[in-house]
Structures are given as structure tokens and as C-alpha cells.
Design an enzyme around this catalytic site. Structure first.
Site, PDB file in Angstrom:
ATOM      1  N   SER A  77       0.850  -1.200   0.000  1.00  0.00           N
ATOM      2  CA  SER A  77       0.000   0.000   0.000  1.00  0.00           C
ATOM      3  C   SER A  77       0.880   1.242   0.000  1.00  0.00           C
ATOM      4  O   SER A  77       2.059   1.172  -0.326  1.00  0.00           O
ATOM      5  CB  SER A  77      -0.933  -0.034   1.221  1.00  0.00           C
ATOM      6  OG  SER A  77      -1.875   1.006   1.136  1.00  0.00           O
ATOM      7  N   ASN A  78       0.306   2.378   0.344  1.00  0.00           N
ATOM      8  CA  ASN A  78       1.084   3.620   0.442  1.00  0.00           C
ATOM      9  C   ASN A  78       0.550   4.442   1.615  1.00  0.00           C
ATOM     10  O   ASN A  78      -0.382   4.030   2.295  1.00  0.00           O
ATOM     11  CB  ASN A  78       1.017   4.403  -0.885  1.00  0.00           C
ATOM     12  CG  ASN A  78      -0.412   4.694  -1.279  1.00  0.00           C
ATOM     13  OD1 ASN A  78      -1.127   5.396  -0.570  1.00  0.00           O
ATOM     14  ND2 ASN A  78      -0.853   4.130  -2.403  1.00  0.00           N
ATOM     15  N   HIS A  79       1.140   5.629   1.801  1.00  0.00           N
ATOM     16  CA  HIS A  79       0.826   6.415   3.013  1.00  0.00           C
ATOM     17  C   HIS A  79      -0.352   7.367   2.855  1.00  0.00           C
ATOM     18  O   HIS A  79      -0.546   8.237   3.693  1.00  0.00           O
ATOM     19  CB  HIS A  79       2.057   7.226   3.437  1.00  0.00           C
ATOM     20  CG  HIS A  79       3.170   6.363   3.930  1.00  0.00           C
ATOM     21  ND1 HIS A  79       3.088   5.648   5.091  1.00  0.00           N
ATOM     22  CD2 HIS A  79       4.388   6.076   3.401  1.00  0.00           C
ATOM     23  CE1 HIS A  79       4.203   4.969   5.280  1.00  0.00           C
ATOM     24  NE2 HIS A  79       5.008   5.210   4.249  1.00  0.00           N
TER      25      HIS A  79
END
Ligand code: C5P
Length: 411
Positions: free
Chosen positions: A219-221
Site C-alpha cells: 500500500s502507500n501512506h
């Protein structure tokens, strides 16, 4: 609370009292208001844009076109942005132009485009103030809806004379604003114009999660804050909002038409597809993972399995797909998060994804990006390139939606 998020456009005209405007900006800012200064060309003989832009933390506008880069300053947008316009000092000349509807400088164009209350604080010599022409202009202006005159005061004048004509004291102006805003509901900001009434807006927000096994993912932030703030800004404008959100910790705003919680890019694509022909405006704010593991392992991959490589497959580009099938009445907004050469990349994405507006975020911008409560973005649209100053994501969202309303021509 009374001041928080209030958007005040301060018009400064050519008068010696202009030096007091710097104090006004300073105090409005310290109270929490957002201040945009617009000067007439004559005002710049009394105060410098450097002083005013430093105090207001925004660029100061005085011309229709910015000299560096030849970029057009959108007076309609400035007029719509403001909750209130205060012209202080307001010279005899500006007073006359306002009364007559003359439009030979940016401040006058903003004045004529504004929908919000307009307050003005005259400043001139005693004889100019007493002149029947000024009296007639004052009578005209004070009879207009939403107009309010403050001052002028009696006392020493720059000419050495004594009498009526001094600009009302800055503190009085600030007290009047405070009383005005305290008497309106401080929590209702700003008055919604409901320009998106009956329009369906689809918004994607947050990250996506691409499963490796039943417990791990890529995923990402992305926090979803920008997308959720955009949803709120659209609700304020009376839109029916469909929010399709990846996993975030935020509470969806009240009053959504639909909320669809998704995990993966595929789920997000499916949710978007079910509204694809129904929405009028699509805002694709989600940070969709570009790749997903080719195989998702059922259960949990064991440490002993010693996985050293995960084979990845590109995810569908949801926005590009919607762009390819865009219907004539649909308006598409994309986001581009870039490190270098941002404008060129954002322009390229705007065209390849068939968007009407692209919002550029720069990775290296201080106070901007994933997780932050503030953001600094650049808008690319048919109206050209517009830089928005660093502001809360809520305010940025409102500015984006105001800009979108100007670009969007309903069928
Ligand atoms: O290509 P890039 O990821 O920079 O594209 C940014 C824009 O495209 C954003 O508006 C994003 O929400 C959208 N996008 C999408 N589906 C993807 C990748 C990006 O909708 N798979």
C-alpha cells in the site's frame, strides 16, 4: 473561532492611510483569518507588495496579468473566494469608480465580480469628502445591498488640515469585523452557493491495499484527508456525493449520497464502474497502488517459506479508463503527485487521462502531501495554471471546488 478560516479580501487604494493596512493584515492574520491583498496600482506608491505578501503569506495582486510568466489573475475567482471584501483605505477615486461601475484595475474587477459583503473605509482630505460628487457616490454605495461604510473619522489629515476624512482606525475596522462574524454562525463557513445542486460528484480517496496473503499487503501512506475534504466541499455546494474510499481512519462526512468502502484497486474499479455513466463530475484523488501481487496466497506465508520475490502485475488505471469513455457532459479531475518537472508531467497526465483539470502535488513541498493537514497544490485547467498557497486541506478543497465550478459548464 469567530475568525478561523474567514476569507477576507483586503483592497488597498492610493492613500497615505495605506500604511495602516499593513497593521490590519498583521492583526487579521494573527486572529486566524485568511487574507488576500489586492492593491490598486496607486496603492503601490504607499506600500510595497513585499511587506504585504510577507504579512499575508499570500501573493499580492495589483495587475490583471502577473508580469513574470504573463499569467492571468482571475478576478472572478478572487471575488468568489472572499467571504468579505474590505477596501481600506478607500480613496475618493475608488469610491467614484465603485459607484459608477468603472473597471480599469484589478480591484475594480474583483469588486464587480464579488457576491459577498463589501465594506469600505473612505480616506481623503476634508474638502474632497465634503464635495457633492463624493457625497453622491457615498449615497449610492451605502444604498447598495451588502455594502457598508466604516468612518471616515474626524481628526488630523495628511494635508495639515483638521476635519472629517481620516480612515477609521484599524482597530475599529477589526472590531466591526469581529462583531459581524460573531453575529453570524461561526461554524457555518462560508455561505454555500449551492452551485453543484443536482450534480452528482464521484470522488475516489485514500490508498488501496493489494494483498500478498491474508495478513500482508502492499500500500502507500495516503491518509484520504484531501479526498474527504473535497467530499465536504462538494456537499457544501449542494452536490450529491458518492465517496469511494480505500482503507483510512477517517469518518465519512454526513450527508453523502453513497459511501463505498473498498480495499484493492480492483474493488475501487468495480465501484467506480457502477457509477460511471451516472456522475457529472469525477474527482480521482485516490492513491491507487500501481501494481498488485500476481498471486494472493491463502492463509499466511510462513517465514520458513523464505519468499525472496513477489511477482507483480500492473493494476488497471481507473481514471484513464473513465477518461477513455468520458461522456460529453462529464468533467474529470485527476491528481498528479510529482517530484521533478511537475507541470510538464501533470500536463501530460491531464491529456493522456482525458481530464478537464489536473491537480499537481509536489512531493518535496513543505507542509504538503500524504498525512499532512495542509497542502500546496497547482491547478491546471482551461483557465490556465493556478498556484494555491499553503493552506489547510479543507481550505484547499474549497478553493479547488470554486475553481472547478468556474471551469465546469453544466449541460
Ligand atoms: O498515474 P498516476 O498514478 O500519477 O495518476 C494519478 C491520477 O490517476 C490520480 O487522479 C489517481 O487517482 C488516478 N489513478 C487511478 N487509477 C490508477 C492510478 C491512478 O485512478 N491505477
Amino acid at each position: 473561532m469567530v475568525w478561523n478560516g474567514r476569507k477576507l479580501l483586503l483592497g488597498i487604494t492610493g492613500s497615505i492611510a495605506a500604511y495602516k493596512s499593513t497593521w490590519i493584515v498583521r492583526h487579521l492574520k494573527s486572529k486566524g483569518a485568511d487574507v488576500q491583498v489586492v492593491c490598486t496600482p496607486d496603492a503601490l506608491g504607499f506600500v510595497t507588495p513585499l511587506t504585504l505578501s510577507t504579512l499575508s503569506e499570500r501573493p499580492v495582486y495589483s495587475e490583471f496579468v502577473k508580469s513574470a510568466g504573463g499569467e492571468w489573475v482571475n478576478h472572478v475567482e478572487l471575488g468568489m473566494w472572499a467571504d468579505l471584501i474590505l477596501i481600506a483605505p478607500c480613496s475618493a477615486q475608488t469610491l467614484a469608480k465603485m459607484a459608477g461601475g468603472l473597471c480599469d484595475n484589478l480591484l475594480m474587477a474583483v469588486y464587480l465580480s464579488a457576491r459577498c459583503p463589501v465594506w469600505f473605509a473612505p480616506a481623503m482630505d476634508i474638502d474632497m469628502w465634503k464635495h457633492p460628487a463624493t457625497a453622491k457616490n457615498v449615497k449610492e454605495l451605502t444604498s447598495r445591498a451588502n455594502h457598508r461604510m466604516l468612518g471616515p473619522a474626524n481628526g488630523a489629515l495628511a494635508s495639515g488640515l483638521n476635519g472629517v476624512g481620516r480612515m477609521a482606525e484599524p482597530q475599529e475596522l477589526i472590531d466591526a469585523l469581529e462583531a459581524h462574524w460573531a453575529s453570524t454562525n461561526a461554524d457555518v463557513l462560508p455561505q454555500a452557493t449551492e452551485d453543484l445542486r443536482n450534480k452528482m460528484v464521484l470522488i475516489t480517496a485514500g490508498p488501496t491495499r493489494e494483498a500478498i496473503d491474508d495478513v500482508r499487503y502492499i500500500s502507500n501512506h495516503s491518509s484520504g484527508k484531501m479526498g474527504y475534504a473535497l467530499a465536504e466541499a462538494c456537499l457544501e455546494q449542494g452536490a450529491r456525493v458518492v465517496l469511494i474510499s480505500g482503507p483510512v481512519t477517517l469518518t465519512p462526512p454526513q450527508g453523502l449520497y453513497a459511501f463505498v468502502a473498498v480495499e484493492s484497486a480492483h474493488e475501487m474499479q468495480k465501484a467506480v464502474e457502477s457509477y460511471r455513466t451516472k456522475f457529472d463530475i469525477g474527482i480521482f484523488c485516490a492513491a491507487v497502488a500501481d501494481f498488485r501481487p500476481v498471486h494472493k496466497t491463502t492463509g499466511k506465508i510462513k517465514k520458513q517459506d523464505a519468499v525472496t520475490r513477489i511477482e507483480m502485475h500492473p493494476n488497471p488505471d481507473i481514471l484513464a479508463e473513465v477518461g477513455r469513455n468520458k461522456q460529453p457532459q462529464q468533467f474529470l479531475v485527476g491528481f498528479a503527485l510529482e517530484s521533478a518537472d511537475g507541470i510538464a508531467e501533470a500536463r501530460r497526465k491531464k491529456s493522456t487521462k482525458n481530464c478537464d483539470m489536473m491537480i499537481l502535488n509536489r512531493i518535496n513541498n513543505k507542509g504538503a502531501g500524504f498525512g499532512a493537514d495542509t497542502n500546496r497544490v497547482t491547478l491546471l485547467s482551461a483557465l490556465g495554471i493556478r498556484e494555491l498557497p499553503l493552506a489547510s486541506k479543507k481550505d484547499i478543497a474549497r478553493d479547488i471546488i470554486q475553481h472547478l465550478i468556474l471551469c465546469y459548464i453544466p449541460s
